[in-house]
Design an enzyme around this catalytic site. Structure first.
Site, PDB file in Angstrom:
ATOM      1  CE  LYS A 145      -4.000  -2.163   0.301  1.00 15.39           C
ATOM      2  NZ  LYS A 145      -5.022  -2.094  -0.750  1.00 15.39           N
TER       3      LYS A 145
ATOM      4  CG  HIS B 113      -7.251 -10.376  -6.679  1.00 11.70           C
ATOM      5  ND1 HIS B 113      -8.191  -9.551  -7.255  1.00 11.70           N
ATOM      6  CD2 HIS B 113      -7.040  -9.889  -5.440  1.00 11.70           C
ATOM      7  CE1 HIS B 113      -8.528  -8.604  -6.393  1.00 11.70           C
ATOM      8  NE2 HIS B 113      -7.848  -8.786  -5.281  1.00 11.70           N
TER       9      HIS B 113
END
Length: 459
Positions: A166, A287
């Site tokens: 992040k 994912h």
């Protein structure tokens, strides 16, 4: 046109269909448009999903009729419809005779999703017989391979502490690699966030060597193995393979510590299967970004997240994201745990069907989306075990002390649950976990009333 005499046979028994092993069974929640007969609409649905159309055609013969999909159960009051699809309907590879998931999707949730006489129809479960399971790839690698690399028992090796770099976009190569290094000092596993790839400000060929260097430095400093899941998703399978090949070349002797992430919902079944077949030595990380447009409970078309998870295991996903079961920021509920059980066990009761997997490898539940150390004990209580990968981005990089401390706090949360300890009491003896209370005070207030006084933390 009423097609129920051809495409419906309510005398068929589900147990007999399963015992015969010659059909894929699919269960739907279906409602026809107002004023239409339920069984007639269901039969039209089965026709459109197999050999029929909206009129009789002169080319139909007896063989064609033998491969009709048949409605074998309906309950209009509960909107339940079940259809048996003969195995002969499904497309097979010309190269090896294997089943193709795209064929299953085309028939079972293809044109029928846009039929004019159907208000909505959503697949909630499906059953595949042993022969079909044998004709899909299934996983080549599973969580036991990661446990082995991490130096753990290959059975019940426990919680793998992971994160997502992040911010998800905007980091250049050096800051990106540094963010990875900081987490690896305390954690096990890092994944690319799904949009991260070959952006002009962070090209793969510059970023990935720096990430590998960070991995090696973290291993040297901690004496522990580290894992990286690299996003190889691309429109073009040749581009996807070019990314994978560059990654394998970069990691060299440490290639076993490299997983490949494919954004399987947006990339499609072909991309998942290509990754599984071209790179059987790598952990295949599925994912599912974008899935909510069809799997969300608010959507009455498409299929559920459990159906997606079952399909991913057939295709060969080593792990797939399963949400947070009501404990994170994503949509979900506690009973979503059946999704994890379905893909990790050799047999499991689903919403409709009892599925046996006949010894194919399990698919790891990957838990991600708003998780932190404070939310994990309740999550583990609901799931009942810790044999998962958790990728906590904010839960690591949002820790007040450091990403490494965030990683340690996640591990301590698992150890707290495993010990059956009270989280407040556990925090008194485990600093990183205690600091998670201060790092995520809104969660602390919601989950642990009075924590400030009990831990001696000022308001």
């Amino acid at each position: 046109m009423d097609q129920s005499k051809r495409y419906a046979d309510l005398s068929l028994q589900e147990a007999a269909l399963i015992a015969g092993g010659q059909h894929i069974l699919c269960a739907y929640k279906m409602a026809p448009k107002d004023g239409l007969n339920y069984l007639e609409a269901a039969a039209h649905f089965a026709a459109e999903s197999s050999t029929g159309t909206n009129v009789e055609v002169c080319t139909t013969d007896d063989f064609t009729r033998d491969v009709d999909a048949l409605v074998y159960y309906v309950n209009e009051a509960t909107e339940d419809m079940r259809i048996a699809y003969p195995l002969a309907l499904f497309d097979r590879n010309i190269t090896d005779g294997r089943f193709m998931l795209v064929s299953f999707l085309t028939l079972a949730v293809g044109n029928n999703q846009g039929m004019g006489d159907i208000k909505h129809a959503k697949m909630i479960d499906f059953y595949v017989p042993e022969r079909v399971i044998q004709m899909f790839d299934g996983p080549a690698k599973d969580i036991s391979d990661l446990w082995r690399i991490l130096g753990r028992p290959v059975k019940d090796g426990g919680f793998i502490v992971g994160t997502i770099i992040k911010p998800k976009l905007g980091l250049r190569p050096e800051p990106f690699a540094q963010a990875a290094y900081q987490f690896w000092l305390g954690g096990d596993f890092i994944k690319n966030d799904e949009p991260q790839g070959n952006q002009v400000f962070s090209p793969i060929k510059k970023t990935l060597p720096l990430v590998y260097d960070a991995l090696k430095r973290a291993q040297d400093e901690t004496g522990q193995a580290k894992l990286f899941s690299m996003n190889i998703t691309a429109d073009d399978h040749f581009e996807m393979c070019a990314r994978a090949d560059f990654a394998l070349e970069t990691f060299g002797a440490d290639a076993d510590k490299l997983a490949f992430l494919v954004d399987g919902f947006v990339g499609g079944p072909g991309m998942v299967t290509t990754a599984r077949r071209q790179y059987p030595n790598q952990y295949l990380h599925y994912h599912r970004g974008g899935h909510g447009m069809v799997t969300s409970p608010s959507s009455k078309r498409g299929y559920t997240a459990l159906v997606l998870a079952k399909m991913s295991r057939l295709q060969g996903a080593s792990g797939i994201h399963v949400g947070t079961m009501g404990h994170g920021k994503m949509e979900g509920a506690g009973d979503d745990r059946v999704m994890a059980y379905m893909i990790e066990r050799d047999e499991c009761q689903g919403p409709v069907y009892f599925q046996k997997w006949y010894g194919i490898k399990p698919t790891t539940p990957i838990v991600s989306g708003g998780m932190n150390a404070l939310r994990l004990p309740g999550f583990f209580d609901n799931l009942g075990h810790g044999n998962i990968i958790n990728t906590a981005g904010g839960g690591s990089y949002g820790h007040l002390d450091s990403p490494a401390a965030g990683a340690v706090s996640l591990r301590q949360a698992y150890e707290c649950w495993k010990a059956g300890a009270d989280p407040i009491e556990w925090a008194k003896e485990h600093r990183e976990f205690a600091r998670a209370f201060e790092s995520f005070p809104q969660d602390a207030d919601r989950l642990f009333a009075g924590w400030r006084d009990k831990l001696g933390v000022g308001a």
